[in-house]
Design an enzyme around this catalytic site. Structure first.
Site, PDB file in Angstrom:
ATOM      1  N   ARG A   1       9.562   2.999   3.880  1.00  0.00           N
ATOM      2  CA  ARG A   1       8.830   1.788   3.516  1.00  0.00           C
ATOM      3  C   ARG A   1       8.351   1.796   2.062  1.00  0.00           C
ATOM      4  O   ARG A   1       7.569   0.933   1.662  1.00  0.00           O
ATOM      5  CB  ARG A   1       7.620   1.653   4.452  1.00  0.00           C
ATOM      6  CG  ARG A   1       7.972   1.414   5.896  1.00  0.00           C
ATOM      7  CD  ARG A   1       8.286  -0.039   6.148  1.00  0.00           C
ATOM      8  NE  ARG A   1       7.095  -0.855   5.998  1.00  0.00           N
ATOM      9  CZ  ARG A   1       7.076  -2.033   5.374  1.00  0.00           C
ATOM     10  NH1 ARG A   1       8.147  -2.524   4.819  1.00  0.00           N
ATOM     11  NH2 ARG A   1       5.950  -2.726   5.316  1.00  0.00           N
TER      12      ARG A   1
ATOM     13  N   GLU B   1      10.626  -6.591   3.408  1.00  0.00           N
ATOM     14  CA  GLU B   1       9.458  -7.377   3.821  1.00  0.00           C
ATOM     15  C   GLU B   1       9.196  -8.433   2.754  1.00  0.00           C
ATOM     16  O   GLU B   1       9.221  -8.139   1.556  1.00  0.00           O
ATOM     17  CB  GLU B   1       8.237  -6.447   3.940  1.00  0.00           C
ATOM     18  CG  GLU B   1       6.977  -7.150   4.428  1.00  0.00           C
ATOM     19  CD  GLU B   1       5.782  -6.191   4.484  1.00  0.00           C
ATOM     20  OE1 GLU B   1       5.711  -5.259   3.653  1.00  0.00           O
ATOM     21  OE2 GLU B   1       4.926  -6.371   5.367  1.00  0.00           O
TER      22      GLU B   1
ATOM     23  N   ASP C   1       3.648  -3.327  13.385  1.00  0.00           N
ATOM     24  CA  ASP C   1       2.970  -2.373  12.503  1.00  0.00           C
ATOM     25  C   ASP C   1       1.711  -1.852  13.196  1.00  0.00           C
ATOM     26  O   ASP C   1       0.775  -2.606  13.444  1.00  0.00           O
ATOM     27  CB  ASP C   1       2.601  -3.097  11.194  1.00  0.00           C
ATOM     28  CG  ASP C   1       2.177  -2.143  10.083  1.00  0.00           C
ATOM     29  OD1 ASP C   1       1.845  -0.989  10.387  1.00  0.00           O
ATOM     30  OD2 ASP C   1       2.173  -2.581   8.915  1.00  0.00           O
TER      31      ASP C   1
ATOM     32  N   TRP D   1      -7.541   2.344   8.875  1.00  0.00           N
ATOM     33  CA  TRP D   1      -7.177   0.932   8.754  1.00  0.00           C
ATOM     34  C   TRP D   1      -5.731   0.865   8.362  1.00  0.00           C
ATOM     35  O   TRP D   1      -4.875   0.429   8.897  1.00  0.00           O
ATOM     36  CB  TRP D   1      -7.997   0.227   7.671  1.00  0.00           C
ATOM     37  CG  TRP D   1      -7.685  -1.245   7.628  1.00  0.00           C
ATOM     38  CD1 TRP D   1      -8.134  -2.212   8.499  1.00  0.00           C
ATOM     39  CD2 TRP D   1      -6.819  -1.942   6.704  1.00  0.00           C
ATOM     40  NE1 TRP D   1      -7.611  -3.434   8.178  1.00  0.00           N
ATOM     41  CE2 TRP D   1      -6.802  -3.299   7.081  1.00  0.00           C
ATOM     42  CE3 TRP D   1      -6.055  -1.538   5.600  1.00  0.00           C
ATOM     43  CZ2 TRP D   1      -6.065  -4.271   6.401  1.00  0.00           C
ATOM     44  CZ3 TRP D   1      -5.321  -2.494   4.917  1.00  0.00           C
ATOM     45  CH2 TRP D   1      -5.326  -3.843   5.306  1.00  0.00           C
TER      46      TRP D   1
END
Ligand code: EZ4
Ligand code: CO
Length: 404
Positions: free
Chosen positions: A285, A341, A212, A404
């Protein structure tokens, strides 16, 4: 059947969760997850102050109509707060429908397309020995695929790697401020291929490995990284560029065959439109919790299937066991499932949310309890009230705020 009472439960069994509970005149209740990490109370207010009055007295069976009412009726469309709130309503209504039918949710979605749901787990280390130990530990838990995150020489606090002891947020005026991480893209790009080379040398060619980049690269940097990682055969490279720049993915795609996964911060199909229709990614995702629920995510996955793109639902600890359960039902049912995940939750969170889903040898199954198969223990929840907290922020070495 009528909705007679709706409540919002905010609890922090180790971390904050926002849960919507819908009750009916027939005594059947449904749960939905509305947790938006670092902005939890905004969603709780959106639900309590603006959504609950619209639900009281309505028919809980009208899931699609309620979804459209909340989405179109607000006039102000999209956005993470709105869509997390709508998601909680959608999932709670599916939960009720399943309980009334006496069927687990996946049966209402077309039934099981597979026997069990494959997951990937997170491994990370500040350096290679720590990373190898972390991978071994994940493998011992049975995870069939591993996300690999690594520290970078010269950086102190890097995303998803063990934090230095001084990384705790400083309280200011009673508020816990975000932890500050540091970042140097050049150092990361030089280091990461060496990490994957070492991991492949240690663990062999067969283990599916993921990574990631957490939105930190320009398209050109992402293209170079994807190319540099090709010898190590990644399962995917995730969020290589900031997700809102969809056109940038055209450049990445032209230069690398490393599979790409994007979309944990997306909240509607429109965020994915270019990425799917131009086949710029391989995995979506989106999570049930942040995408407006089961109803829109099923439509997204049908759209993705037309382009041979698979599901890869976001499943961090900040998606509650309620949101996790909803995801597992969808994973079991859709044909174009890719991977789920799964980070698990604290033992206390599992006590607040007793559930029928199981995690065995790296695979999930939703269980056969009617609806989504999750309850909430409101007494334990009340004993663990909301804790103010933020996600970390990221700064370059000269102090500039970075993604971030
Ligand atoms: O940073 O869920 O792929 N997983 C991730 C997560 C996100 C958090 C943010 O709340 O990127 O760990
Ligand atoms: Co991610």
């Amino acid at each position: 059947m009528k909705i007679t009472d709706v409540s919002v439960v905010v609890t922090s069994p180790g971390r904050n969760f926002v849960t919507l509970k819908i009750g009916t005149d027939e005594g059947v209740t449904g749960l939905g997850d509305a947790t938006l990490n670092g902005r939890e109370l905004a969603v709780a207010s959106y639900l309590r102050d603006h959504v609950v009055p619209l639900l009281l007295g309505t028919d809980p069976h009208r899931i699609e109509d309620t979804w459209q009412l909340l989405y179109r009726g607000a006039y102000w469309r999209r956005g993470p707060v709105t869509m997390a709130a709508i998601s909680a309503v959608d999932v709670a209504l599916w939960d009720i429908k399943g309980k009334v039918a006496g069927l687990p949710l996946y049966q209402l979605l077309g039934g099981a397309s597979r026997d069990r749901v494959a997951t990937y787990g997170h491994a990370s280390g500040r350096d290679l020995p720590q990373l190898f130990d972390s991978i071994r530990e994940r493998l011992a838990h049975g995870y069939p695929a591993i996300r690999v995150q690594s520290g970078v020489p010269g950086l102190h606090r890097v995303y998803a790697t063990p934090t230095a002891p001084d990384a705790a947020p400083d309280p200011a005026n009673g508020f816990a401020l975000p932890a500050v991480e540091d970042w140097d893209t050049g150092a990361y790009l030089r280091h990461l291929p060496r990490v994957f080379e070492a991991v492949r040398a240690e663990f062999g060619p067969d283990l599916p490995l993921l990574h990631d980049s957490h939105h930190r690269l320009t398209p050109l940097q992402a293209a170079r990284l994807g190319k540099a990682l090709e010898p190590y055969d990644l399962f995917w490279l995730e969020d290589c560029t900031p997700a809102e720049n969809q056109e940038g993915l055209r450049l990445v795609r032209r230069h690398t065959t490393t599979p790409l996964a994007i979309g944990e911060v997306f909240n509607t199909v429109f965020d994915f439109q270019t990425l799917i229709s131009e086949q710029l990614i391989d995995y979506v995702r989106a999570s049930v919790t942040h995408f407006g629920g089961i109803s829109p995510l099923r439509k997204l996955l049908d759209f993705a299937a037309m382009h041979q793109i698979k599901s890869a639902m976001h499943g961090p600890e900040d998606v509650s066991p309620v949101g996790t359960a909803a995801a597992i039902h969808l994973d079991l049912a859709v044909h174009n499932f890719g991977i789920q995940e799964y980070s698990g939750h604290s033992p206390l969170a599992h006590r607040v949310f007793p559930h029928s889903y199981t995690f065995t040898d790296g695979f999930l199954h939703p269980g056969d309890a009617p609806g989504i198969g999750v309850d909430i223990d409101e007494e334990i929840a009340a004993a663990h009230p909301y804790q103010q907290s933020y996600l970390p922020v990221n700064r370059l070495l000269d102090g500039t705020v970075h993604d971030w």
